[in-house]
Enzyme design. Structure first.
Site, PDB file in Angstrom:
ATOM      1  N   ASN A 251       0.856  -1.447  -0.011  1.00 28.10           N
ATOM      2  CA  ASN A 251       0.182  -0.008   0.082  1.00 28.10           C
ATOM      3  C   ASN A 251       0.841   1.342   0.099  1.00 28.10           C
ATOM      4  O   ASN A 251       2.231   1.022  -0.164  1.00 28.10           O
ATOM      5  CB  ASN A 251      -0.889   0.084   1.276  1.00 28.10           C
ATOM      6  CG  ASN A 251      -0.305  -0.005   2.508  1.00 28.10           C
ATOM      7  OD1 ASN A 251       0.549   0.669   2.757  1.00 28.10           O
ATOM      8  ND2 ASN A 251      -0.711  -1.321   3.195  1.00 28.10           N
TER       9      ASN A 251
ATOM     10  N   ASP B  64      -4.342  -6.057   4.812  1.00 26.85           N
ATOM     11  CA  ASP B  64      -5.455  -7.005   5.529  1.00 26.85           C
ATOM     12  C   ASP B  64      -5.358  -8.231   4.761  1.00 26.85           C
ATOM     13  O   ASP B  64      -5.884  -9.388   5.617  1.00 26.85           O
ATOM     14  CB  ASP B  64      -6.580  -6.342   5.114  1.00 26.85           C
ATOM     15  CG  ASP B  64      -6.853  -5.054   6.003  1.00 26.85           C
ATOM     16  OD1 ASP B  64      -6.683  -5.209   7.184  1.00 26.85           O
ATOM     17  OD2 ASP B  64      -7.066  -4.119   5.251  1.00 26.85           O
TER      18      ASP B  64
ATOM     19  N   LYS C  75       9.872 -17.119  -9.769  1.00 24.23           N
ATOM     20  CA  LYS C  75       9.133 -16.139 -10.317  1.00 24.23           C
ATOM     21  C   LYS C  75       8.272 -16.987 -11.435  1.00 24.23           C
ATOM     22  O   LYS C  75       8.653 -17.673 -11.910  1.00 24.23           O
ATOM     23  CB  LYS C  75      10.074 -15.393 -11.052  1.00 24.23           C
ATOM     24  CG  LYS C  75       9.239 -14.078 -11.766  1.00 24.23           C
ATOM     25  CD  LYS C  75      10.241 -13.279 -12.376  1.00 24.23           C
ATOM     26  CE  LYS C  75       9.367 -12.182 -13.279  1.00 24.23           C
ATOM     27  NZ  LYS C  75       9.975 -11.677 -14.487  1.00 24.23           N
TER      28      LYS C  75
ATOM     29  N   PRO D   2      -3.722 -11.705  10.150  1.00 21.83           N
ATOM     30  CA  PRO D   2      -4.625 -11.473  11.477  1.00 21.83           C
ATOM     31  C   PRO D   2      -4.542  -9.947  11.824  1.00 21.83           C
ATOM     32  O   PRO D   2      -3.514  -9.154  11.158  1.00 21.83           O
ATOM     33  CB  PRO D   2      -3.309 -11.951  12.625  1.00 21.83           C
ATOM     34  CG  PRO D   2      -2.320 -12.073  11.719  1.00 21.83           C
ATOM     35  CD  PRO D   2      -2.457 -12.173  10.329  1.00 21.83           C
ATOM     36  N   ASP D   3      -5.433  -9.281  12.321  1.00 24.92           N
ATOM     37  CA  ASP D   3      -5.578  -7.983  12.836  1.00 24.92           C
ATOM     38  C   ASP D   3      -4.732  -7.787  14.115  1.00 24.92           C
ATOM     39  O   ASP D   3      -5.146  -8.271  15.055  1.00 24.92           O
ATOM     40  CB  ASP D   3      -6.906  -7.485  12.956  1.00 24.92           C
ATOM     41  CG  ASP D   3      -7.062  -5.963  13.413  1.00 24.92           C
ATOM     42  OD1 ASP D   3      -6.323  -5.407  14.018  1.00 24.92           O
ATOM     43  OD2 ASP D   3      -8.339  -5.359  12.838  1.00 24.92           O
ATOM     44  N   ILE D   4      -3.590  -7.341  13.817  1.00 21.82           N
ATOM     45  CA  ILE D   4      -2.595  -7.247  15.059  1.00 21.82           C
ATOM     46  C   ILE D   4      -3.075  -6.547  16.019  1.00 21.82           C
ATOM     47  O   ILE D   4      -3.127  -6.764  17.357  1.00 21.82           O
ATOM     48  CB  ILE D   4      -1.282  -6.575  14.609  1.00 21.82           C
ATOM     49  CG1 ILE D   4      -0.718  -7.416  13.391  1.00 21.82           C
ATOM     50  CG2 ILE D   4      -0.167  -6.671  15.650  1.00 21.82           C
ATOM     51  CD1 ILE D   4       0.343  -6.881  12.460  1.00 21.82           C
TER      52      ILE D   4
ATOM     53  N   LYS E  93     -13.923   1.324  15.364  1.00 21.44           N
ATOM     54  CA  LYS E  93     -12.457   0.791  15.464  1.00 21.44           C
ATOM     55  C   LYS E  93     -11.944   0.951  16.929  1.00 21.44           C
ATOM     56  O   LYS E  93     -11.523  -0.250  17.628  1.00 21.44           O
ATOM     57  CB  LYS E  93     -11.352   1.306  14.422  1.00 21.44           C
ATOM     58  CG  LYS E  93     -11.672   0.853  13.364  1.00 21.44           C
ATOM     59  CD  LYS E  93     -10.611   1.393  12.111  1.00 21.44           C
ATOM     60  CE  LYS E  93     -11.145   0.632  10.651  1.00 21.44           C
ATOM     61  NZ  LYS E  93     -10.364   1.653   9.837  1.00 21.44           N
TER      62      LYS E  93
ATOM     63  N   LYS F 281     -11.413  -2.685  18.865  1.00 19.99           N
ATOM     64  CA  LYS F 281     -10.178  -3.042  18.951  1.00 19.99           C
ATOM     65  C   LYS F 281      -9.490  -2.906  20.488  1.00 19.99           C
ATOM     66  O   LYS F 281      -8.476  -3.192  20.632  1.00 19.99           O
ATOM     67  CB  LYS F 281      -9.136  -2.586  17.809  1.00 19.99           C
ATOM     68  CG  LYS F 281      -9.697  -2.773  16.575  1.00 19.99           C
ATOM     69  CD  LYS F 281      -8.515  -2.429  15.291  1.00 19.99           C
ATOM     70  CE  LYS F 281      -8.999  -2.678  14.050  1.00 19.99           C
ATOM     71  NZ  LYS F 281      -8.020  -2.811  13.003  1.00 19.99           N
TER      72      LYS F 281
HETATM   73  N1  CTP Z   1      -4.192  -3.034  11.759  1.00 22.07           N
HETATM   74  C1  CTP Z   1      -3.536  -3.992  12.360  1.00 22.07           C
HETATM   75  N2  CTP Z   1      -3.517  -5.392  11.590  1.00 22.07           N
HETATM   76  C2  CTP Z   1      -4.352  -5.406  10.401  1.00 22.07           C
HETATM   77  C3  CTP Z   1      -5.006  -4.446   9.967  1.00 22.07           C
HETATM   78  C4  CTP Z   1      -4.881  -2.971  10.679  1.00 22.07           C
HETATM   79  O1  CTP Z   1      -2.951  -3.970  13.495  1.00 22.07           O
HETATM   80  N3  CTP Z   1      -4.117  -6.553   9.698  1.00 22.07           N
HETATM   81  C5  CTP Z   1      -4.220  -1.976  12.436  1.00 22.07           C
HETATM   82  C6  CTP Z   1      -3.660  -0.539  12.016  1.00 22.07           C
HETATM   83  O2  CTP Z   1      -2.258  -0.522  12.160  1.00 22.07           O
HETATM   84  C7  CTP Z   1      -4.314   0.680  12.496  1.00 22.07           C
HETATM   85  C8  CTP Z   1      -5.527  -0.092  12.764  1.00 22.07           C
HETATM   86  O3  CTP Z   1      -5.573  -1.346  12.935  1.00 22.07           O
HETATM   87  O4  CTP Z   1      -3.708   1.197  13.559  1.00 22.07           O
HETATM   88  C9  CTP Z   1      -6.728   0.440  11.710  1.00 22.07           C
HETATM   89  O5  CTP Z   1      -6.375   0.034  10.527  1.00 22.07           O
HETATM   90  P1  CTP Z   1      -7.170   0.248   9.253  1.00 22.07           P
HETATM   91  O6  CTP Z   1      -6.484   0.038   7.981  1.00 22.07           O
HETATM   92  O7  CTP Z   1      -7.651   1.801   9.218  1.00 22.07           O
HETATM   93  O8  CTP Z   1      -8.464  -0.430   9.481  1.00 22.07           O
HETATM   94  P2  CTP Z   1      -8.768  -1.982   9.299  1.00 22.07           P
HETATM   95  O9  CTP Z   1      -9.038  -2.389  10.731  1.00 22.07           O
HETATM   96  O10 CTP Z   1      -7.946  -2.746   8.479  1.00 22.07           O
HETATM   97  O11 CTP Z   1     -10.547  -1.787   8.799  1.00 22.07           O
HETATM   98  P3  CTP Z   1     -10.797  -1.258   7.205  1.00 22.07           P
HETATM   99  O12 CTP Z   1      -9.562  -1.604   6.186  1.00 22.07           O
HETATM  100  O13 CTP Z   1     -11.892  -2.146   7.024  1.00 22.07           O
HETATM  101  O14 CTP Z   1     -10.844   0.259   7.376  1.00 22.07           O
END
Ligand code: CTP
Length: 403
Positions: free
Chosen positions: A210, A279, A289, A305-307, A338, A342
């Site tokens: 990204n 994500d 390759k 995982p959502d850390i 959020k 979280k």
């Molecule tokens: N985050 C994380 N792990 C992930 C995705 C996000 O720890 N896999 C954390 C990011 O570091 C940030 C927060 O969650 O502090 C929000 O990230 P954001 O990208 O805005 O939101 P998402 O939870 O990914 O939700 P969405 O993309 O649907 O808005």
């Protein structure tokens, strides 16, 4: 406003070949609107002319202990008592020995005795002179006396020997000055900061990622270190230099970031997740390759995982969890969702639909949400934004938000 603006900085230059490098330091400090007063030892004048420092600082250069000029007859008292900080750069072995012994045989050593300001010493000399027992003993003594001694860098020196003894590069030296001029309200605290994007590998040549530059997370790490915290920075790939003083952990993928964050979170009072974690990752990663005629046109993904969510589940008493949210619409509503989901204490919302905030910019305009309300921060540099976010963290601690 920069931390240097309006500050009285005495720069003591002593006899070392590195004296010429300090001309750049003086020039940059003057550009930062510091009031720079250079004091030179006799030996320093052999390496560089006072005129250079006078022109760059736009102030008279002090070389004489005893002056008939009535305005400068008590220069050591005036310089010492008006200083916000005294730098000795380069600090020769001789000057270090004199300072450790409390000598007052020239204007610089006398000024140091006459100041209550922090003193930063930047040794620069041949590596054998630096590692010599007498020099090392004197440096220990200076540290015991409350001076900050900044380690010299390693590399090839003017004498063509390689070792430790080089004057540090200016960005590193400058960070130490910024720290000494900053309030130390985070002393004793451990911060864990994440920054940058993650890269999710498809094959050795390709990845998903990204637009995060890492600038906001790096600014937060720098700010917390300047204000006295021990900082661990877990960073995805960026083009930024590692901030001075931080413990740096380089990661690439979300899974690597997950492992690094989980292993450092336990001991941290504050965890700030400024990283833009991917994500999703490709379901399979090829070791070789993939040839273009063999590429699947639909890429199968699996969720990372959502850390931050995981950290929220295991948050300890007294630990403060800060998230970021990249949003392009319904900022408050999405941010609050959020914050709750979280289990965060604070969330900083970036409006990524604006060209001057969020990804790849030097400025930011952040909305802060916590359980008690919201604060709209002004559009300002990422460094200034980091300071305001850290102010908010300090005030949340002061109000026992997370006990
Ligand atoms: N985050 C994380 N792990 C992930 C995705 C996000 O720890 N896999 C954390 C990011 O570091 C940030 C927060 O969650 O502090 C929000 O990230 P954001 O990208 O805005 O939101 P998402 O939870 O990914 O939700 P969405 O993309 O649907 O808005």
């Amino acid at each position: 406003m920069s931390v240097f603006a309006g500050k009285n900085i005495v720069v003591g230059v002593t006899g070392s070949i590195a004296a010429f490098k300090v001309a750049t330091w003086v020039s940059d400090l003057a550009k930062e609107e510091a009031l720079v007063h250079v004091v030179m030892s006799r030996a320093a004048e052999k390496f560089i002319a006072p005129l250079t420092f006078g022109a760059l600082s736009a102030n008279p250069v002090h070389t004489e202990m005893f002056s008939a000029d009535q305005h400068h007859s008590m220069a050591h008292i005036d310089l010492g008592s008006e200083a916000d900080i005294v730098l000795i750069a380069p600090a020769s072995a001789n000057t270090i020995a004199k300072l450790a012994g409390g000598f007052a045989d020239n204007l610089l050593t006398t000024t140091v005795l006459a100041t209550n300001a922090p003193v930063l010493v930047y040794p620069a000399m041949n590596s054998k002179m630096f590692s010599n027992r007498a020099t090392q003993r004197n440096i220990r003594k200076l540290k015991e006396m409350g001076f900050t001694v900044v380690d010299p860098a390693s590399g090839m020196m003017a004498c063509k020997e390689t070792g430790q003894g080089r004057l540090p590069e200016w960005p590193v030296a400058k960070e130490h000055i910024a720290k000494a001029l900053s309030k130390q309200d985070l002393k004793g605290q451990r911060f864990l900061v994440t920054a940058g994007p993650t890269r999710e590998s498809i094959d050795p040549a390709r990845y998903l990622s990204n637009r995060s530059s890492g600038k906001m997370g790096y600014a937060l790490a720098r700010c917390a270190w300047r204000r006295g915290a021990h900082v661990t920075l877990v960073s995805g790939p960026t083009s930024l230099s590692v901030p001075t003083g931080v413990e740096y952990v380089q990661v690439h993928s979300a899974l690597e970031m997950y492992d690094a964050v989980l292993s450092h979170a336990e001991v941290s009072q504050v965890v700030i997740k400024a990283a833009a974690v991917a994500d999703y990752r490709p379901e399979t990663q090829s070791r070789q390759k993939v040839k273009k005629d063999k590429i699947e046109l639909i890429l199968a993904l699996t969720q990372n995982p959502d850390i931050l969510f995981e950290l929220g589940k295991i948050k300890k008493k007294g630990q403060l969890l800060v998230g970021f949210a990249a949003e392009s619409e319904n900022l408050q509503e999405e941010g609050r969702k959020k914050l709750t989901k979280k289990n965060l204490d604070l969330i900083a919302i970036n409006d990524i639909s604006k060209s001057n905030s969020g990804f790849e910019t030097d400025t930011n305009r952040v909305l802060l949400l916590d359980a008690g309300g919201e604060n709209q921060l002004p559009l300002t540099s990422k460094d200034a934004t980091a300071n305001l976010i850290v102010d908010k963290i300090v005030s949340l601690f002061a109000n026992n938000c997370c006990t």
